[in-house]
Scaffold this active site. Structure first.
Site, PDB file in Angstrom:
ATOM      1  N   TYR A   1       0.845  -1.211   0.000  1.00  0.00           N
ATOM      2  CA  TYR A   1       0.000   0.000   0.000  1.00  0.00           C
ATOM      3  C   TYR A   1       0.873   1.252   0.000  1.00  0.00           C
ATOM      4  O   TYR A   1       0.663   2.178  -0.795  1.00  0.00           O
ATOM      5  CB  TYR A   1      -0.916  -0.020   1.231  1.00  0.00           C
TER       6      TYR A   1
HETATM    7  P1  NAD Z   1     -12.661   4.569   1.368  1.00  0.00           P
HETATM    8  O1  NAD Z   1     -12.422   3.167   0.951  1.00  0.00           O
HETATM    9  O2  NAD Z   1     -13.760   4.819   2.333  1.00  0.00           O
HETATM   10  O3  NAD Z   1     -12.878   5.482   0.089  1.00  0.00           O
HETATM   11  C1  NAD Z   1     -12.316   5.167  -1.172  1.00  0.00           C
HETATM   12  C2  NAD Z   1     -13.437   5.146  -2.196  1.00  0.00           C
HETATM   13  O4  NAD Z   1     -12.851   4.891  -3.472  1.00  0.00           O
HETATM   14  C3  NAD Z   1     -14.464   4.046  -1.943  1.00  0.00           C
HETATM   15  O5  NAD Z   1     -15.785   4.581  -1.892  1.00  0.00           O
HETATM   16  C4  NAD Z   1     -14.302   3.104  -3.131  1.00  0.00           C
HETATM   17  O6  NAD Z   1     -15.517   2.512  -3.548  1.00  0.00           O
HETATM   18  C5  NAD Z   1     -13.734   4.025  -4.174  1.00  0.00           C
HETATM   19  N1  NAD Z   1     -12.947   3.314  -5.180  1.00  0.00           N
HETATM   20  C6  NAD Z   1     -12.054   2.299  -4.980  1.00  0.00           C
HETATM   21  N2  NAD Z   1     -11.550   1.902  -6.149  1.00  0.00           N
HETATM   22  C7  NAD Z   1     -12.128   2.674  -7.113  1.00  0.00           C
HETATM   23  C8  NAD Z   1     -12.010   2.717  -8.524  1.00  0.00           C
HETATM   24  N3  NAD Z   1     -11.182   1.884  -9.173  1.00  0.00           N
HETATM   25  N4  NAD Z   1     -12.726   3.635  -9.216  1.00  0.00           N
HETATM   26  C9  NAD Z   1     -13.584   4.468  -8.549  1.00  0.00           C
HETATM   27  N5  NAD Z   1     -13.752   4.453  -7.217  1.00  0.00           N
HETATM   28  C10 NAD Z   1     -13.017   3.566  -6.500  1.00  0.00           C
HETATM   29  O7  NAD Z   1     -11.264   5.095   1.965  1.00  0.00           O
HETATM   30  P2  NAD Z   1     -10.908   6.435   2.761  1.00  0.00           P
HETATM   31  O8  NAD Z   1     -10.453   6.033   4.096  1.00  0.00           O
HETATM   32  O9  NAD Z   1     -11.978   7.443   2.588  1.00  0.00           O
HETATM   33  O10 NAD Z   1      -9.638   6.909   1.945  1.00  0.00           O
HETATM   34  C11 NAD Z   1      -9.712   7.898   0.924  1.00  0.00           C
HETATM   35  C12 NAD Z   1      -8.311   8.138   0.390  1.00  0.00           C
HETATM   36  O11 NAD Z   1      -7.451   8.592   1.438  1.00  0.00           O
HETATM   37  C13 NAD Z   1      -7.659   6.893  -0.183  1.00  0.00           C
HETATM   38  O12 NAD Z   1      -6.868   7.279  -1.291  1.00  0.00           O
HETATM   39  C14 NAD Z   1      -6.755   6.419   0.941  1.00  0.00           C
HETATM   40  O13 NAD Z   1      -5.673   5.659   0.462  1.00  0.00           O
HETATM   41  C15 NAD Z   1      -6.314   7.757   1.521  1.00  0.00           C
HETATM   42  N6  NAD Z   1      -5.889   7.684   2.914  1.00  0.00           N
HETATM   43  C16 NAD Z   1      -6.803   7.396   3.888  1.00  0.00           C
HETATM   44  C17 NAD Z   1      -6.383   7.365   5.209  1.00  0.00           C
HETATM   45  C18 NAD Z   1      -7.342   7.067   6.331  1.00  0.00           C
HETATM   46  O14 NAD Z   1      -6.900   7.046   7.491  1.00  0.00           O
HETATM   47  N7  NAD Z   1      -8.625   6.853   6.080  1.00  0.00           N
HETATM   48  C19 NAD Z   1      -5.039   7.616   5.537  1.00  0.00           C
HETATM   49  C20 NAD Z   1      -4.150   7.889   4.513  1.00  0.00           C
HETATM   50  C21 NAD Z   1      -4.579   7.945   3.203  1.00  0.00           C
END
Ligand code: NAD
Length: 329
Positions: A153
């Site tokens: 990741y």
């Molecule tokens: P999440 O899984 O709730 O949201 C991601 C969304 O992307 C989901 O709704 C999913 O259906 C959609 N998705 C996945 N693959 C897809 C595709 N191929 N095409 C279109 N949509 C797609 O995750 P989150 O926690 O809201 O994270 C959002 C972003 O922030 C991500 O990039 C994650 O890596 C990053 N991030 C999150 C955290 C955290 O603590 N939550 C920390 C660091 C980075």
């Protein structure tokens, strides 16, 4: 009225961003493929309150489909793009490493390429504190080098950042990579530690802690993260390429997190200590001075207040009410 494409807009962070943009009068195109990584009905619920807003345009599609992205941008007159679509989860990436590179690197590249093809000047991209790996220097500063990611990741996010720098150099596409530090709050992903801990505390089952409980995380309340994201998107043209930490800069040990949850729920959590998990960083803490200087980013919500907000949203009551009582009974 600006029109913003929010990819992954039905997810945890993306849905909060959609909500904030709509609340100030923007148009939002929310593109999400409702990936089954976790229960799709939760994602549908994240955005159900937005569907009645005429300025909210839901699009079910995939960032792996570059042509669909271009069609969406053109059809709806998109002016800026915020990319949250990704496969999240550090530990899960060890069992399906290829999928993480496909979605998080190739998908993000498609988003940048569609922006370039359509003349969109800037893309804001969700990166992660995981790119810092096991750096011994805390708090983490954006200039830290070399970065040694510990999981597929983390590699996928670092590779996305390198691609963003390349798009800036090749095509002049402005890219802002925001390194989020463990985001929590209402609508949090169910696979993350806080929802799992709460579920176990309420069920009277022991919480699994990897390590001895002293390892620290920089937990950032989702409202503060959204504030930083919107500030990053609103910057005037000319930022070129930016990499910014968005954290709370408060170090919280896992043990303190569990104890605080227990206090808020009025339950004494039981804990089972397990060996460290491969892929996990031993500690995270953000140096947020660059985001403060560039964006005026100043997180406000401290851990206890943020956890209370999460529990209220999850409807499990603060002070040991509702479900906690039901389980005990
Ligand atoms: P999440 O899984 O709730 O949201 C991601 C969304 O992307 C989901 O709704 C999913 O259906 C959609 N998705 C996945 N693959 C897809 C595709 N191929 N095409 C279109 N949509 C797609 O995750 P989150 O926690 O809201 O994270 C959002 C972003 O922030 C991500 O990039 C994650 O890596 C990053 N991030 C999150 C955290 C955290 O603590 N939550 C920390 C660091 C980075």
């Amino acid at each position: 009225m600006a029109t913003t494409l929010v990819t992954g807009g039905a997810g945890f962070i993306g849905s909060h961003v959609c909500e904030r943009l709509l609340s100030r009068g923007d148009r939002v195109v929310c593109l999400d493929n409702f990936d089954p990584f976790y229960d799709r009905t939760l994602k549908a619920r994240n955005i159900e309150g937005l569907l009645c807003n005429a300025r909210f345009i839901p699009v079910v599609d995939d960032i792996l489909n570059r042509e669909a992205l271009i069609d969406t941008i053109k059809k709806h007159g998109v002016e800026q793009i915020l990319n949250f679509a990704a496969r999240p989860g550090v530990s899960q990436s060890l069992t399906d490493p290829g999928a993480y590179q496909t979605i998080n690197l190739i998908g993000a590249t498609n988003v940048m390429d569609a922006a370039r093809a359509c003349g969109i000047p800037r893309v804001v991209l969700a990166s992660s504190s995981s790119v810092y790996g096991a750096t011994p220097r805390l708090p983490c500063h954006e200039e830290e080098s070399p970065l040694v990611p510990l999981s597929p990741y983390a590699v996928s996010k670092l590779a996305m950042e390198v691609m963003a720098a390349t798009y800036q150099r090749l095509y002049g596409l402005e890219t802002v990579c925001l390194r989020f530090f463990t985001v929590y709050g209402p609508r949090q992903r169910p696979d993350m530690a806080i929802p799992l801990f709460v579920e176990r505390i309420l069920a009277g089952r022991p919480i699994t802690i990897y390590g001895d409980g002293t390892s620290e995380r920089d937990y950032t309340f989702v409202g503060d993260i959204v504030d930083g994201i919107i500030r990053a998107a609103d910057q005037p043209p000319g930022v070129g390429r930016q990499v910014l930490n968005l954290g709370s800069s408060e170090a919280v040990s896992i043990r303190r997190l569990v104890d605080t949850l227990g206090e808020l729920l009025g339950v004494s959590p039981r804990v089972s200590l397990q060996p460290d998990r491969p892929g996990d960083a031993p500690a995270t803490l953000a140096d947020i001075s660059k985001a403060a200087a560039c964006l005026g980013y100043h997180p406000r919500v401290r851990i206890r207040e943020g956890l209370a907000a999460y529990l209220t949203w999850a409807n499990v009551g603060v002070g040991g009410l509702s479900k906690a009582t039901a389980v005990a009974a």
